[in-house]
Design a protein around this motif. Structure first.
Motif, PDB file in Angstrom:
ATOM      1  N   TYR B 105       0.760  -1.087  -0.049  1.00 20.75           N
ATOM      2  CA  TYR B 105      -0.026  -0.029  -0.053  1.00 20.75           C
ATOM      3  C   TYR B 105       0.606   1.330  -0.026  1.00 20.75           C
ATOM      4  CZ  TYR B 105      -4.755   2.176   0.940  1.00 20.75           C
ATOM      5  OH  TYR B 105      -5.887   2.563   0.821  1.00 20.75           O
ATOM      6  N   PRO B 106       0.726   2.197  -0.811  1.00 20.14           N
ATOM      7  CA  PRO B 106       1.479   3.401  -0.803  1.00 20.14           C
ATOM      8  C   PRO B 106       1.539   4.114   0.323  1.00 20.14           C
ATOM      9  CG  PRO B 106      -0.550   3.735  -2.653  1.00 20.14           C
ATOM     10  CD  PRO B 106      -0.564   2.363  -1.790  1.00 20.14           C
ATOM     11  N   TYR B 110      -1.028   5.745   3.878  1.00 24.81           N
ATOM     12  CA  TYR B 110      -1.030   4.719   4.984  1.00 24.81           C
ATOM     13  C   TYR B 110      -2.240   5.269   6.063  1.00 24.81           C
ATOM     14  CZ  TYR B 110       3.052   1.784   4.659  1.00 24.81           C
ATOM     15  OH  TYR B 110       3.953   0.789   4.107  1.00 24.81           O
ATOM     16  N   TRP B 111      -2.570   6.578   6.018  1.00 24.01           N
ATOM     17  CA  TRP B 111      -3.423   6.966   6.920  1.00 24.01           C
ATOM     18  C   TRP B 111      -4.706   6.362   6.775  1.00 24.01           C
ATOM     19  CZ3 TRP B 111      -7.815   9.836   4.845  1.00 24.01           C
ATOM     20  CH2 TRP B 111      -7.358  10.044   3.508  1.00 24.01           C
ATOM     21  N   ARG B 112      -5.014   5.916   5.396  1.00 22.43           N
ATOM     22  CA  ARG B 112      -6.445   5.493   5.228  1.00 22.43           C
ATOM     23  C   ARG B 112      -6.858   4.186   5.871  1.00 22.43           C
ATOM     24  NH1 ARG B 112      -6.465   6.984  -1.212  1.00 22.43           N
ATOM     25  NH2 ARG B 112      -7.713   4.936  -1.310  1.00 22.43           N
ATOM     26  N   PRO B 113      -5.624   2.913   5.597  1.00 26.44           N
ATOM     27  CA  PRO B 113      -6.074   1.888   6.461  1.00 26.44           C
ATOM     28  C   PRO B 113      -6.024   2.183   7.750  1.00 26.44           C
ATOM     29  CG  PRO B 113      -4.066   1.655   5.231  1.00 26.44           C
ATOM     30  CD  PRO B 113      -4.674   2.991   4.728  1.00 26.44           C
ATOM     31  N   ILE B 114      -5.241   3.100   8.388  1.00 24.51           N
ATOM     32  CA  ILE B 114      -5.203   3.062   9.947  1.00 24.51           C
ATOM     33  C   ILE B 114      -6.515   3.704  10.391  1.00 24.51           C
ATOM     34  CG2 ILE B 114      -4.117   4.611  11.699  1.00 24.51           C
ATOM     35  CD1 ILE B 114      -1.508   4.454  10.068  1.00 24.51           C
ATOM     36  N   LEU B 115      -6.780   4.688   9.345  1.00 25.12           N
ATOM     37  CA  LEU B 115      -8.312   5.595   9.727  1.00 25.12           C
ATOM     38  C   LEU B 115      -9.230   4.317   9.681  1.00 25.12           C
ATOM     39  CD1 LEU B 115     -10.143   7.859  10.103  1.00 25.12           C
ATOM     40  CD2 LEU B 115     -10.254   8.121   7.979  1.00 25.12           C
ATOM     41  N   THR B 116      -9.361   3.484   8.857  1.00 28.22           N
ATOM     42  CA  THR B 116     -10.445   2.437   8.759  1.00 28.22           C
ATOM     43  C   THR B 116     -10.174   1.476   9.984  1.00 28.22           C
ATOM     44  OG1 THR B 116      -9.620   2.347   6.349  1.00 28.22           O
ATOM     45  CG2 THR B 116     -11.371   0.607   7.055  1.00 28.22           C
TER      46      THR B 116
END
Lengths: 263, 435
Positions: B105-106, B110-116
């Motif tokens: 994952y770019p 990373y903030w997107r999976p962490i936020l998810t």
């Protein structure tokens, strides 16, 4: 089995039998596979009548009263409950079931719900009673069976006699016109039988139409206005209690009575 | 009592005995050790032997475990630091842990999976701990399944909205059909319409609207960049979340009086349970496209999710059927006698009890499914184990096995152990009465 279990005097003033028919069973037959368990049952119950059904085990007495709210399906003949005929029509079945209360030998309370929730569930979900009103009704009937202080406990925390009284209250919360009792005291310790029978007598005094499968012959003598004796899936004899016990007609009845009263 | 004669039968107690303190030998840590570790010479011997064995194991493992290799950058450097001693080479974890978590994952996203993940925990809260969260948060829990793919895969928010619209369309069809048909037929027609919408119309409509009104577009991330624990958790959570309701429906179907429903459910359950998951995954990766209408391009992760979900559902159905079978028939009769119809009886009486009985089995299935997500490495998706192979392909770390497996194992253990503890909490919470 004993005559001594019931000592409470019965107030018969309100126990009037009307001419209106509550239940009419005509030429009803039922088979389990190829076994003919109910044979040509004919029975008319008037409103306000209190009927005790006795008989040896396997005689079909439980099966018969379970046919009245279609927990068991009959294969021929007619059952009309409060003007509604029981067929495979689900609407009629639900209608009859909400008019007919039933108490079981093993109480069958819902163990995951509190006593109060047990009593309010059907009124709320079947009758669409507002929750507040359902709780008031439930408390009224719990008061009546003398266990309002247990309302927030779970069934597993109550004694057998208390559970059966809750089961009666749960049925009454649906304001049924007919009550069926399927051996309500058979699973109870002797000292708890009386408290349940007292509740049932109280119900009879208020004029409820009742059908009880029971071995409590004292209860039958005091409360019933008809005793039905069944054997091998058929009604062998029916009579008023005094006559039934003092002057049984059929040999089968005499044998049965001598077995349950003789010791 | 001393003057009580043996032949005297009558005995009347005049003073009741007071409760007394227990002897000190049965209370406190000493009492515990005495009664549990050293009661009798056999147990004492076993205790000593076990302690010796534990000491032997730890004296071998701990020095290996606590090795000063955290900042090494290759296996060779590790060996230099250790200078001939046995020891773990933790540098690989320090260097690659982000990759093990997020795959390819770019890194700027990373903030997107962490936020998810944070939102996932927030969505699970009101479902798992009903006592501590406001019930209104359940709306967020319901929205999360549509939010999750948008955050992870990116693109416009219209696609998940259109998928959600499928449920709305299905419900509208169901409501309309109920006026002319019974519940079973209505449900079937509604399901068919919804599925057709998802397969043929949802994507074009979403793209159409997105090209006109680009609402909150996120940079798309293709499925081939997904990997590591992010992939395992995504597949696992989806399979776990979907398999429970599907399993309930299948279990009820298997006990249904309607022969067609029953046969369909039995066939499905027995077929899925009779086939290894790997076979199903191969079907997902290779064969499924043959059955689908030409031109539909089904994402590989979505296909795997569907297969793992179906697999888990079949097992779930059998676990729940066990719970249903354990319920005394009196519960059904009491529900019937009160006039509750089939669905109300199931929802209010039968399922709460059957599911409670099945909690250990259900959670076992959940844990099994979560661990089975590592099988996707066989069809080329890079789950943590697949990544371990990829990391070893790097010459710097060629030969590092244990450290990676320990790390992966530890993370899996945290997930699975939490599920196990949660199930115990739930069992305690739902305990009513003294049976």
């Amino acid at each position: 089995m004993t005559n001594t279990a019931v000592e409470t005097p019965v107030n018969t003033s309100a126990m009037k039998v009307s001419d209106e028919v509550a239940i009419e069973i005509s030429n009803m037959n039922k088979w389990y596979g190829s076994f003919h368990v109910l044979r040509d049952i004919n029975l008319t119950v008037n409103k306000g009548e209190r009927i005790v059904i006795a008989g040896p085990s396997g005689s079909g007495k439980s099966t018969m009263i379970r046919c009245i709210n279609r927990l068991e399906e009959h294969q021929s003949g007619k059952i009309i409950v409060d003007g509604t005929e029981l067929t495979s029509d689900l609407k009629n079945i639900d209608k009859v079931r909400s008019e007919v209360g039933m108490c079981f030998q093993h109480f069958n309370l819902f163990p995951h719900l509190t006593i109060l929730e047990n009593c309010t569930l059907a009124p709320i979900w079947v009758r669409k009673t507002p929750k507040k009103e359902a709780i008031e009704t439930a408390m009224y009937f719990l008061e009546k069976v003398k266990i309002p202080d247990q309302a927030n406990k779970y069934p597993g925390q109550l004694s057998g006699g208390q559970q059966q009284r809750v089961a009666i209250a749960r049925s009454l919360c649906m304001k049924p016109r007919i009550m069926l009792f399927d051996e309500p005291t058979s699973a109870l310790d002797p000292e708890m039988i009386k408290e349940v029978l007292d509740t049932m007598i109280q119900l009879a005094e208020e004029g409820m139409t009742m059908l009880c499968v029971t071995h409590e012959m004292g209860f039958a003598r005091q409360v019933a206005n008809r005793v039905i004796f069944m054997d091998q899936g058929q009604i062998v004899e029916q009579n008023e209690p005094e006559e039934f016990f003092n002057n049984p007609r059929s040999e089968r009845t005499k044998l049965f009575l001598s077995q349950i009263l003789g010791h | 009592m001393s003057d009580t004669h043996a032949e005297t039968v009558l005995f009347v107690r005049e003073t009741m005995l007071e409760q007394q303190e227990p002897p000190s030998s049965i209370v406190g840590p000493v009492g515990w050790a005495r009664s549990n570790l050293f009661n009798g010479w056999k147990n004492s011997l076993l205790t000593v032997l076990s302690l010796a064995f534990v000491f032997y194991l730890l004296s071998g493992l701990l020095p290996w475990f606590f090795s000063p290799t955290w900042y090494s950058t290759s296996l060779t450097e590790c060996r230099e630091i250790l200078a001939g001693h046995e020891g773990a080479c933790w540098g690989v974890i320090r260097e690659r842990w982000l990759q093990l978590l997020f795959g390819f994952y770019p890194s700027e996203l990373y903030w997107r999976p962490i936020l998810t993940l944070i939102l996932l925990l927030l969505a699970l809260g009101p479902v798992l701990y009903t006592d501590y969260f406001p019930p209104k948060l359940l709306y967020f829990s319901a929205a999360f399944p549509f939010l999750m793919p948008w955050l992870l895969w990116g693109g416009s928010i219209w696609m998940p909205l259109m998928v959600a619209a499928g449920f709305g369309i299905g419900y509208a069809v169901f409501a309309a059909m109920m006026k002319v048909a019974n519940a079973g037929i209505s449900l079937f027609v509604a399901a068919v319409v919804a599925v057709l919408w998802w397969i043929f119309l949802a994507a074009p409509v979403a793209n159409g609207i997105a090209s006109l009104v680009p609402l909150l577009p996120l940079e798309p991330v293709p499925s081939r960049n997904f990997g590591g624990f992010m992939l395992s958790v995504t597949i696992g959570v989806t399979a776990i979340g979907c398999s429970l309701p599907i399993g309930i429906v299948l279990a009820l179907g298997r006990r249904s009086d309607l022969p067609l429903v029953k046969v369909l459910c039995v066939c499905f359950i027995e077929f899925i349970r009779g086939v290894p998951l790997i076979t199903l995954l191969f079907v997902a990766s290779v064969l499924l496209n043959i059955f689908l209408p030409p031109g539909t391009n089904f994402d590989i992760i979505l296909r795997v999710m569907i297969m793992v979900t179906l697999f888990a559902s079949a097992y779930m159905a059998e676990v729940i059927r066990g719970g249903l079978a354990a319920l005394p028939s009196g519960q059904y009769e009491a529900a019937d006698a009160l006039g509750l119809d089939y669905w109300k009886a199931q929802r209010l009486i039968i399922m709460p009890q059957a599911l409670k009985i099945s909690i250990p089995g259900i959670v076992s299935t959940f844990i099994g499914v979560f661990k089975d997500t590592t099988l996707v490495s066989i069809i080329g998706l890079i789950d943590p184990l697949g990544l371990a192979n990829a990391i070893r392909a790097d010459t710097a770390w060629n030969g590092v096995y244990w450290e990676l497996f320990i790390f992966i194992g530890a993370v899996f253990f945290i997930f699975c152990f939490s599920m196990s503890r949660y199930s115990m909490y739930l069992e305690r919470k739902l305990q009513t009465g003294h049976h």
